[in-house]
Design a protein around this motif. Structure first.
Motif, PDB file in Angstrom:
ATOM      1  N   ILE A 162      43.367  -7.545   3.114  1.00 41.89           N
ATOM      2  CA  ILE A 162      41.982  -7.084   3.250  1.00 41.89           C
ATOM      3  C   ILE A 162      41.060  -8.128   3.861  1.00 41.89           C
ATOM      4  CG2 ILE A 162      42.228  -5.460   1.303  1.00 41.89           C
ATOM      5  CD1 ILE A 162      40.680  -7.467  -0.428  1.00 41.89           C
ATOM      6  N   ASN A 202      43.144 -11.488   0.365  1.00 43.68           N
ATOM      7  CA  ASN A 202      42.464 -11.765   1.636  1.00 43.68           C
ATOM      8  C   ASN A 202      42.839 -13.102   2.268  1.00 43.68           C
ATOM      9  OD1 ASN A 202      41.135 -13.375  -0.178  1.00 43.68           O
ATOM     10  ND2 ASN A 202      39.089 -12.980   0.655  1.00 43.68           N
ATOM     11  N   ARG A 262      38.488  -1.015  -3.153  1.00 46.36           N
ATOM     12  CA  ARG A 262      39.072  -2.354  -3.323  1.00 46.36           C
ATOM     13  C   ARG A 262      38.276  -3.082  -4.400  1.00 46.36           C
ATOM     14  NH1 ARG A 262      37.170  -1.801   1.884  1.00 46.36           N
ATOM     15  NH2 ARG A 262      35.705  -3.426   1.299  1.00 46.36           N
ATOM     16  N   ILE A 263      38.876  -3.216  -5.578  1.00 48.35           N
ATOM     17  CA  ILE A 263      38.098  -3.692  -6.718  1.00 48.35           C
ATOM     18  C   ILE A 263      38.707  -4.934  -7.361  1.00 48.35           C
ATOM     19  CG2 ILE A 263      37.238  -3.040  -9.004  1.00 48.35           C
ATOM     20  CD1 ILE A 263      36.947  -0.216  -7.978  1.00 48.35           C
ATOM     21  N   GLY A 264      37.906  -5.990  -7.445  1.00 42.83           N
ATOM     22  CA  GLY A 264      38.342  -7.233  -8.063  1.00 42.83           C
ATOM     23  C   GLY A 264      37.642  -7.464  -9.394  1.00 42.83           C
ATOM     24  N   SER A 265      36.385  -7.913  -9.333  1.00 45.29           N
ATOM     25  CA  SER A 265      35.704  -8.365 -10.556  1.00 45.29           C
ATOM     26  C   SER A 265      35.614  -7.315 -11.660  1.00 45.29           C
ATOM     27  CB  SER A 265      34.320  -8.943 -10.244  1.00 45.29           C
ATOM     28  OG  SER A 265      33.920  -8.678  -8.957  1.00 45.29           O
ATOM     29  N   LYS A 312      42.564 -11.736  -5.613  1.00 52.59           N
ATOM     30  CA  LYS A 312      42.352 -13.037  -4.968  1.00 52.59           C
ATOM     31  C   LYS A 312      41.848 -14.110  -5.927  1.00 52.59           C
ATOM     32  CE  LYS A 312      37.740 -11.736  -3.337  1.00 52.59           C
ATOM     33  NZ  LYS A 312      37.039 -11.022  -2.257  1.00 52.59           N
ATOM     34  N   VAL A 357      42.044  -6.022  -6.376  1.00 49.41           N
ATOM     35  CA  VAL A 357      41.929  -7.241  -5.569  1.00 49.41           C
ATOM     36  C   VAL A 357      42.162  -8.446  -6.475  1.00 49.41           C
ATOM     37  CG1 VAL A 357      40.444  -8.614  -4.085  1.00 49.41           C
ATOM     38  CG2 VAL A 357      40.393  -6.114  -3.936  1.00 49.41           C
ATOM     39  N   MET A 386      32.947  -3.089   4.807  1.00 47.16           N
ATOM     40  CA  MET A 386      32.345  -3.782   3.663  1.00 47.16           C
ATOM     41  C   MET A 386      30.843  -3.571   3.775  1.00 47.16           C
ATOM     42  SD  MET A 386      34.278  -7.443   3.562  1.00 47.16           S
ATOM     43  CE  MET A 386      33.677  -8.104   1.996  1.00 47.16           C
ATOM     44  N   MET A 394      33.537  -1.637  -3.319  1.00 44.83           N
ATOM     45  CA  MET A 394      33.987  -2.777  -4.103  1.00 44.83           C
ATOM     46  C   MET A 394      33.303  -2.653  -5.482  1.00 44.83           C
ATOM     47  SD  MET A 394      33.579  -5.443  -0.858  1.00 44.83           S
ATOM     48  CE  MET A 394      33.218  -6.811  -1.894  1.00 44.83           C
ATOM     49  N   THR A 395      33.482  -3.668  -6.324  1.00 45.74           N
ATOM     50  CA  THR A 395      32.934  -3.575  -7.680  1.00 45.74           C
ATOM     51  C   THR A 395      31.493  -3.074  -7.710  1.00 45.74           C
ATOM     52  OG1 THR A 395      34.397  -5.244  -8.618  1.00 45.74           O
ATOM     53  CG2 THR A 395      32.246  -4.971  -9.691  1.00 45.74           C
TER      54      THR A 395
END
Ligand SMILES: *Cc1c(COP(=O)(O)O)cnc(C)c1O
Length: 223
Positions: A77, A57, A215-218, A36, A34, A161, A199-200
């Motif tokens: 997403i 997103n 779905r992984i961002g941080s 964003k 992710v 989520m 997620m994270t």
């Protein structure tokens, strides 16, 4: 090693460990990075490390990244406004956030006009959080029935989520519930193999509960 490379290695290791704890093949879990909160350079770096799937997103904020990385697979997403369907459908491989019939109608209509297929996940608000989008679990069966009439929409599975909690164990029932909803609503014509969850903060529990997409961002881009 660069930070992103280290982070990516750690995330891959954690996904593999979680998969093996539940007797699953780590290859059956797709990592969506992710992006964003980061710019084009970070996306390029991630792509060069072998990450092929990216999540955004917000249509506007993502546009330059998506355009400059057209070889990557992009996942939408976030909440999708019907007037943005024309921008999202041609550019993204999978929309994770189909959550209402007006959006389904807009996807169907644009897909027909542009001779495309809309590949989607149906977003379910399993935890019934006010702040989150998604269908109530009780609405899922009739929504899927409605989608069956829309020939340009291909349903690949479900997305949720989980609420943010300190201890991800607390949201294990949310992930388990999404999997059960999938099992209850799957049919030979619509097997819904994909479960986009985790997620994270909670992806390891989500993988243990059957996530096929995290779905992984941080965990990748910060720290
Ligand atoms: C931002 C976002 C993520 C990634 O969150 P992290 O906690 O940074 O991993 C995943 N899914 C959705 C829908 C998001 O908006």
């Amino acid at each position: 090693m660069y930070l992103l490379e280290q982070n990516y290695a750690a995330v891959k290791t954690a996904i593999a460990a979680a998969a093996s704890r539940s007797g699953r093949d780590p290859q059956a879990v797709l990592l969506v990075a992710v992006t964003k909160t980061v710019g084009i350079e970070a996306v390029r770096q991630a792509y060069s490390l072998g990450i092929s799937d990216f999540g955004e997103n917000r249509v506007q904020d993502a546009a330059a990244k998506v355009a400059s990385m057209a070889d990557a697979r992009w996942h939408f997403i976030g909440y999708l406004q019907t007037n943005k369907v024309k921008d999202v459908l041609p550019a993204y491989s999978l929309i994770h956030s189909l959550d209402r019939s007006s959006l389904a109608d807009a996807l169907q209509s644009y897909a027909e006009k542009a001779d495309l297929v809309a590949d989607v996940l149906v977003q379910v608000n399993v935890a019934a959080e006010e702040s989150k989008h998604g269908l109530a679990p009780a609405e899922l069966a009739s929504f899927l029935e409605y989608l069956r009439g829309l020939k340009r929409i291909r349903i690949h599975g479900l997305m949720t989520m989980a609420p943010y909690v300190e201890d991800a164990e607390e949201v294990r029932p949310v992930f388990r519930q999404l999997r059960l909803l999938r099992d209850q609503n799957a049919s030979p014509g619509c097997p819904m193999p994909e479960l986009s969850m985790g997620m994270t903060n909670d992806y390891q529990v989500a993988v243990e509960e059957g996530a096929t997409i995290v779905r992984i961002g941080s965990a990748l881009f910060s720290g």
